[in-house]
Structures are given as C-alpha cells and as structure tokens.
Write a protein that holds these residues in place. Structure first.
Motif, PDB file in Angstrom:
ATOM      1  N   TYR A   1       0.833  -1.203   0.000  1.00  0.00           N
ATOM      2  CA  TYR A   1       0.000   0.000   0.000  1.00  0.00           C
ATOM      3  C   TYR A   1       0.870   1.256   0.000  1.00  0.00           C
ATOM      4  O   TYR A   1       0.593   2.226  -0.708  1.00  0.00           O
ATOM      5  CB  TYR A   1      -0.936  -0.008   1.211  1.00  0.00           C
ATOM      6  N   ASP A   2       1.936   1.239   0.775  1.00  0.00           N
ATOM      7  CA  ASP A   2       2.802   2.421   0.868  1.00  0.00           C
ATOM      8  C   ASP A   2       3.508   2.714  -0.452  1.00  0.00           C
ATOM      9  O   ASP A   2       3.696   3.880  -0.826  1.00  0.00           O
ATOM     10  CB  ASP A   2       3.847   2.224   1.972  1.00  0.00           C
ATOM     11  N   LYS A   3       3.905   1.665  -1.169  1.00  0.00           N
ATOM     12  CA  LYS A   3       4.653   1.849  -2.410  1.00  0.00           C
ATOM     13  C   LYS A   3       3.741   2.085  -3.611  1.00  0.00           C
ATOM     14  O   LYS A   3       4.050   2.885  -4.504  1.00  0.00           O
ATOM     15  CB  LYS A   3       5.529   0.619  -2.682  1.00  0.00           C
ATOM     16  N   HIS A   4       2.631   1.370  -3.659  1.00  0.00           N
ATOM     17  CA  HIS A   4       1.830   1.348  -4.881  1.00  0.00           C
ATOM     18  C   HIS A   4       0.627   2.287  -4.859  1.00  0.00           C
ATOM     19  O   HIS A   4       0.060   2.574  -5.922  1.00  0.00           O
ATOM     20  CB  HIS A   4       1.348  -0.082  -5.156  1.00  0.00           C
ATOM     21  N   VAL A   5       0.211   2.753  -3.700  1.00  0.00           N
ATOM     22  CA  VAL A   5      -0.966   3.624  -3.604  1.00  0.00           C
ATOM     23  C   VAL A   5      -0.504   5.005  -3.155  1.00  0.00           C
ATOM     24  O   VAL A   5      -0.036   5.181  -2.027  1.00  0.00           O
ATOM     25  CB  VAL A   5      -2.004   3.045  -2.619  1.00  0.00           C
ATOM     26  N   GLN A   6      -0.628   5.976  -4.056  1.00  0.00           N
ATOM     27  CA  GLN A   6      -0.099   7.315  -3.786  1.00  0.00           C
ATOM     28  C   GLN A   6      -1.055   8.378  -4.318  1.00  0.00           C
ATOM     29  O   GLN A   6      -1.776   8.146  -5.287  1.00  0.00           O
ATOM     30  CB  GLN A   6       1.269   7.494  -4.452  1.00  0.00           C
ATOM     31  N   ASP A   7      -1.029   9.551  -3.695  1.00  0.00           N
ATOM     32  CA  ASP A   7      -1.789  10.698  -4.206  1.00  0.00           C
ATOM     33  C   ASP A   7      -0.874  11.535  -5.093  1.00  0.00           C
ATOM     34  O   ASP A   7      -0.446  12.631  -4.726  1.00  0.00           O
ATOM     35  CB  ASP A   7      -2.346  11.534  -3.050  1.00  0.00           C
ATOM     36  N   PHE A   8      -0.546  11.000  -6.263  1.00  0.00           N
ATOM     37  CA  PHE A   8       0.359  11.713  -7.166  1.00  0.00           C
ATOM     38  C   PHE A   8      -0.421  12.709  -8.030  1.00  0.00           C
ATOM     39  O   PHE A   8      -1.626  12.556  -8.273  1.00  0.00           O
ATOM     40  CB  PHE A   8       1.126  10.730  -8.049  1.00  0.00           C
ATOM     41  N   GLU A   9       0.276  13.734  -8.492  1.00  0.00           N
ATOM     42  CA  GLU A   9      -0.337  14.717  -9.384  1.00  0.00           C
ATOM     43  C   GLU A   9      -0.490  14.109 -10.772  1.00  0.00           C
ATOM     44  O   GLU A   9       0.445  13.508 -11.307  1.00  0.00           O
ATOM     45  CB  GLU A   9       0.526  15.973  -9.463  1.00  0.00           C
ATOM     46  N   ILE A  10      -1.669  14.240 -11.356  1.00  0.00           N
ATOM     47  CA  ILE A  10      -1.932  13.677 -12.684  1.00  0.00           C
ATOM     48  C   ILE A  10      -1.646  14.737 -13.740  1.00  0.00           C
ATOM     49  O   ILE A  10      -2.342  15.751 -13.834  1.00  0.00           O
ATOM     50  CB  ILE A  10      -3.387  13.188 -12.807  1.00  0.00           C
ATOM     51  N   ASN A  11      -0.603  14.509 -14.508  1.00  0.00           N
ATOM     52  CA  ASN A  11      -0.245  15.378 -15.631  1.00  0.00           C
ATOM     53  C   ASN A  11      -0.353  14.539 -16.900  1.00  0.00           C
ATOM     54  O   ASN A  11       0.457  13.640 -17.137  1.00  0.00           O
ATOM     55  CB  ASN A  11       1.180  15.910 -15.452  1.00  0.00           C
ATOM     56  N   LEU A  12      -1.360  14.818 -17.706  1.00  0.00           N
ATOM     57  CA  LEU A  12      -1.630  13.982 -18.878  1.00  0.00           C
ATOM     58  C   LEU A  12      -0.477  13.980 -19.871  1.00  0.00           C
ATOM     59  O   LEU A  12      -0.338  13.041 -20.665  1.00  0.00           O
ATOM     60  CB  LEU A  12      -2.921  14.442 -19.566  1.00  0.00           C
ATOM     61  N   ASP A  13       0.361  14.996 -19.830  1.00  0.00           N
ATOM     62  CA  ASP A  13       1.502  15.045 -20.749  1.00  0.00           C
ATOM     63  C   ASP A  13       2.558  13.994 -20.422  1.00  0.00           C
ATOM     64  O   ASP A  13       3.465  13.757 -21.225  1.00  0.00           O
ATOM     65  CB  ASP A  13       2.146  16.436 -20.709  1.00  0.00           C
ATOM     66  N   ASN A  14       2.450  13.371 -19.247  1.00  0.00           N
ATOM     67  CA  ASN A  14       3.432  12.355 -18.854  1.00  0.00           C
ATOM     68  C   ASN A  14       3.170  10.994 -19.495  1.00  0.00           C
ATOM     69  O   ASN A  14       3.980  10.080 -19.346  1.00  0.00           O
ATOM     70  CB  ASN A  14       3.431  12.178 -17.330  1.00  0.00           C
ATOM     71  N   TYR A  15       2.047  10.865 -20.210  1.00  0.00           N
ATOM     72  CA  TYR A  15       1.650   9.548 -20.707  1.00  0.00           C
ATOM     73  C   TYR A  15       1.629   9.513 -22.226  1.00  0.00           C
ATOM     74  O   TYR A  15       1.118  10.432 -22.877  1.00  0.00           O
ATOM     75  CB  TYR A  15       0.269   9.177 -20.157  1.00  0.00           C
TER      76      TYR A  15
ATOM     77  N   LYS B   1     -10.184   3.942  -4.736  1.00  0.00           N
ATOM     78  CA  LYS B   1     -10.259   3.344  -3.404  1.00  0.00           C
ATOM     79  C   LYS B   1     -10.670   1.875  -3.439  1.00  0.00           C
ATOM     80  O   LYS B   1     -10.178   1.065  -2.654  1.00  0.00           O
ATOM     81  CB  LYS B   1     -11.226   4.155  -2.535  1.00  0.00           C
ATOM     82  N   ARG B   2     -11.581   1.508  -4.330  1.00  0.00           N
ATOM     83  CA  ARG B   2     -12.002   0.101  -4.388  1.00  0.00           C
ATOM     84  C   ARG B   2     -10.876  -0.784  -4.920  1.00  0.00           C
ATOM     85  O   ARG B   2     -10.638  -1.882  -4.409  1.00  0.00           O
ATOM     86  CB  ARG B   2     -13.255  -0.053  -5.263  1.00  0.00           C
ATOM     87  N   LEU B   3     -10.186  -0.330  -5.943  1.00  0.00           N
ATOM     88  CA  LEU B   3      -9.076  -1.115  -6.484  1.00  0.00           C
ATOM     89  C   LEU B   3      -7.997  -1.315  -5.426  1.00  0.00           C
ATOM     90  O   LEU B   3      -7.471  -2.423  -5.259  1.00  0.00           O
ATOM     91  CB  LEU B   3      -8.489  -0.422  -7.713  1.00  0.00           C
ATOM     92  N   ALA B   4      -7.667  -0.250  -4.696  1.00  0.00           N
ATOM     93  CA  ALA B   4      -6.658  -0.357  -3.641  1.00  0.00           C
ATOM     94  C   ALA B   4      -7.104  -1.307  -2.537  1.00  0.00           C
ATOM     95  O   ALA B   4      -6.280  -1.953  -1.882  1.00  0.00           O
ATOM     96  CB  ALA B   4      -6.366   1.024  -3.059  1.00  0.00           C
ATOM     97  N   LYS B   5      -8.406  -1.430  -2.350  1.00  0.00           N
ATOM     98  CA  LYS B   5      -8.940  -2.329  -1.326  1.00  0.00           C
ATOM     99  C   LYS B   5      -8.907  -3.785  -1.776  1.00  0.00           C
ATOM    100  O   LYS B   5      -8.536  -4.682  -1.001  1.00  0.00           O
ATOM    101  CB  LYS B   5     -10.380  -1.922  -0.987  1.00  0.00           C
ATOM    102  N   TYR B   6      -9.279  -4.038  -3.041  1.00  0.00           N
ATOM    103  CA  TYR B   6      -9.465  -5.422  -3.477  1.00  0.00           C
ATOM    104  C   TYR B   6      -8.226  -6.060  -4.099  1.00  0.00           C
ATOM    105  O   TYR B   6      -8.141  -7.292  -4.158  1.00  0.00           O
ATOM    106  CB  TYR B   6     -10.641  -5.508  -4.453  1.00  0.00           C
ATOM    107  N   LEU B   7      -7.273  -5.271  -4.555  1.00  0.00           N
ATOM    108  CA  LEU B   7      -6.054  -5.881  -5.105  1.00  0.00           C
ATOM    109  C   LEU B   7      -5.344  -6.774  -4.087  1.00  0.00           C
ATOM    110  O   LEU B   7      -4.980  -7.911  -4.410  1.00  0.00           O
ATOM    111  CB  LEU B   7      -5.094  -4.807  -5.615  1.00  0.00           C
TER     112      LEU B   7
END
Length: 451
Positions: free
Chosen positions: A254-268, A391-397
């Motif tokens: 959870y600590d490594k994979h679940v984060q409140d990162f800023e979403i910048n569409l130009d990064n993808y 939140k659901r994905l982070a719960k059920y993974l």
C-alpha cells in the motif's frame, strides 16, 4: 522393410547430467517436472524415438504383422499429446529437431490432424487435448505428453490412460508445474516415493540452472531472479508447485503502490480504459496511463452496480455516459472491454466510443501486472494507483487470491470473489502492454539488465 534405420542408442547423447539419467532410465512411465529451458522436451523427444525403436520395434521386428501405410494400418502406433494446438505445433518442432531424416517414411506434420510415418510403417499422431472427447481410437504403444499439468482434469484417467492398456504402452510426461492441481494427485504422486507410488513410475525434478549445456542460462536465471516476482521465478525456473498460494499480488505494498500523485496527462504516451461488465454486481472501468518508460499509473476508477450500458431515458446514468466523461477528462484513446458481452462493445461503438474486446489471457495478464508491481532492490516499482481516485481497487487488489479447492489444495486459478476491479485492471494493462509497451515487462527487465 523400407528405408535404413539409423539412430544413436548409445549410453550417452551429449546432454547434461539430468538428461543423460533419463536417457538411460527404463521405467515404463517417466514424469519430468522441470523449470523452463531445462531441456525436458528435447530429452522427451529423444526418449520417444529410443522407446519406439529399442523398446518396441526390436521386440516385434521378426514377427509377421499385417501393416500398410497406404491402408493406415501401422505396425506400431504412438500419440504425442499437447494441451492445445499451439503447444502441439511446438511439440512437433521439438521432435523434428532430433528426428533423423532417414527415419521419415511420410511427413504429414502440416495436416490439420498432424501425423508422421516412420520406417517401417510406424505412425505418430499429434493430438491436441482441447476437446478430450476426440481422444479416442484403438490402443497405442506409447505416448508423450508435453506440459502435462495444463491438461484438463480427467483427460489422463478418462481419455489417455485407457489407450495404453491393451498393449501395455509406455508414457513420457513433461511439464512446468501449475500449482497443486490434478497433475500432482494423479501423475506425480504415482511417480514420487510415498503412499501412492507405483514401481512402474519414476519422477524427475530439475531446476533451469541445471542445464549446463546452455552457457547463457546461469546469467539469465540470475537476471530473472532479480527482476521477476518471486512466485513466478519459483514456478518457472525452480519448478516449485507450491509457489502460487494465497494472495495473487503478493508484492503489493500500500505504501509503495498507492499514492496521491499529481496527474499530468503530458506524462503519458497513451491513456486507455479497461471495462468489466456488470449489473447486479459491480461493473465499471479503470483509466490507466502508460508512461514512455512503460510504467503504469491507474488514474481513476468508475465502479457501480445496477447501471445499464445504454438507456432510452436520457436522464438515467449509463456506462456510455461515464465512458464519455472519462474520454473528455483524460483523452482516453481506447476502451478494452470484457469480451463476454460483444453487444455492449457494439453499443459503445455506436455511441462513438472507441472500444474493442480485451485480451482475456488470465495467467499472462496477472503475470504482466505482477511484474510491473515488482519492487526492485532499489525500492522502485513500475506501477502506481491513485489513492483518492481508486479506493475500491486499492482495497481489493491485496485481497485477490488463488482459488482453494475443496480438499484444501491451491490451484493457479483466481478465486471468483470481489474480482471485478482486478479484471478491469487486467483487461487494460495486458491488452495495452501487447500494443503500446516497447517490451513486455519480463522482456523489458531483461533488456535493462543487459544495458
């Protein structure tokens, strides 16, 4: 009698130690549970020819047997069996690698139901076990099964084992384990020492690293150990049947994979969706972004029960409306959708949403996500979930687990419990990986190690 019979049946064949032991083993049934690249199908192909000509043909060569290739009346008959047609073609290729041309009387390996006639009037038939009801016919003198653990349950006892009874035929079995499934109970238990051991059987076990004839393997195994999720390394390289137990994504943190990162569409380089259809249970989709380094960020989830795909009521919430919202927000290029509902996929397309059936390869999809999720020795991972939006994905993974059979043994099949979000993710990631990744995850890790 036909063409000359020329094949080496000496005590050694130039293999590594484990292959040489199998070559000189006279047991009626030989089971080989090995890591990948150990060379199990090479030795099984060689051993098949040895059994045909040394075990069987020498004992009947002076007998008057009515046989004719033209009338499909072989002197000896054998089956080479694979779980599906694709593996059947690989099995044929492996056999040709060790088969002298001088033994081939007629090559029917490209036929829809492949076969070979070997001198003198000996027939090999190549069988796919995808449809077990077709595995019928007269008694056979022997069979060689590749990737045995991948056969459907009961195929061995109901369809294959009886074909050997009349002629007391022999069997060669090769496989990489697939959990503790039927293969362990019905074949491996007969071959290994223990309560159910049958003296006509013998078990061989080998790790990939034992193949000393391939000078590159040691380095490749060490790279794989660093870059692969542990359970896949244990199964694929160390032939461990107990690698897949409990939690499927056992490296999820959870600590490594679940984060409140800023979403910048130009990064993808691309943003796509993965849709799982549902009504009485949760349906929905996830939106993922793929970076130029082939890392995956799960940007948002849209999940809900009792929402139709489309509706004549313009005020009703529908999946079409939500997909259009996601397109507007993220610039989603494509939705990979559960292939079980082609009518719903067509409804998306009619609404102007670019949608297609997802690749539903469960095991390959899970391995791709596991490899992305792997945390390397420097603490880096190629997979993130947005904490607020998913939140659901982070719960059920972390709760996604391997199915446990009634007898308490584990299989390599996911439990069908709270798996909707996990399926959405798999549809998106694995389908996208095959189209937009520069390398599939396992290839990418090897490439980086070599760089």
């Amino acid at each position: 009698m036909g063409g000359p019979i020329s094949i080496n049946f000496g005590k050694t064949i130039g293999g590594h130690r484990g292959q040489e032991e199998i070559w000189n083993d006279d047991h009626r049934f030989i089971d080989m549970m090995m890591g990948r690249r150990w060379g199990k199908d090479w030795i099984a192909s060689k051993k098949t020819l040895k059994n045909i000509y040394q075990r069987d043909f020498l004992s009947i060569k002076d007998q008057e047997i009515k046989c004719s290739m033209r009338r499909n009346m072989p002197r000896l008959l054998y089956w080479c069996v694979a779980p599906d047609y694709a593996l059947c073609r690989i099995q044929i290729k492996k056999l040709f690698e060790v088969l002298p041309d001088s033994l081939i009387q007629y090559d029917g390996s490209r036929a829809s139901q492949p076969f070979l006639w070997l001198y003198p009037e000996i027939k090999l038939e190549f069988k796919s076990a995808e449809k077990p009801e077709r595995l019928v016919g007269e008694g056979i003198n022997g069979l060689y099964i590749t990737e045995t653990a991948r056969l459907k349950k009961n195929v061995w006892n109901d369809n294959l084992r009886p074909t050997l009874a009349d002629k007391k035929g022999w069997g060669l079995f090769t496989t990489t384990p697939l959990g503790r499934n039927w293969y362990i109970d019905e074949i491996r238990s007969l071959a290994e020492p223990g309560e159910h051991h049958d003296p006509e059987w013998i078990a061989y076990y080998g790790k990939t690293i034992e193949n000393t004839k391939n000078p590159n393997l040691i380095d490749e195994v060490n790279k794989a150990k660093k870059s692969m999720p542990k359970k896949y390394f244990l199964r694929n390289y160390e032939a461990c049947p107990d690698a897949f137990q409990g939690q499927i994504y056992d490296e999820f943190s959870y600590d490594k994979h679940v984060q409140d990162f800023e979403i910048n569409l130009d990064n993808y380089k691309v943003i796509i969706g993965g849709q799982d259809w549902g009504y009485t249970h949760h349906g929905g989709f996830v939106i993922i972004g793929i970076t130029n380094d082939d890392a995956v960020d799960v940007l948002e989830e849209y999940t809900q029960d009792r929402i139709p795909v489309v509706s004549e009521n313009e005020h009703q919430d529908t999946w079409v409306k939500r997909a259009k919202e996601a397109e507007e927000k993220y610039g989603t290029e494509l939705f990979y959708c559960g292939p079980d509902q082609p009518v719903y996929i067509a409804a998306y397309r009619e609404a102007g949403i670019d949608a297609t059936a997802a690749n539903n390869s469960v095991h390959a999809g899970i391995q791709t996500i596991s490899t992305l999720m792997h945390i390397d020795e420097n603490g880096h991972t190629q997979f993130r979930i947005h904490k607020t939006n998913c939140k659901r994905l982070a719960k059920y993974l972390p709760a996604y687990s391997w199915r446990e059979a009634r007898d308490g043994e584990m299989s390599e099949e996911p439990a069908k419990v709270n798996d909707d979000e996990c399926d959405m993710l798999r549809y998106a990631v694995y389908s996208a990986a095959r189209k937009w990744f520069r390398y599939l995850p396992e290839q990418r890790n090897q490439h980086r190690e070599a760089a």
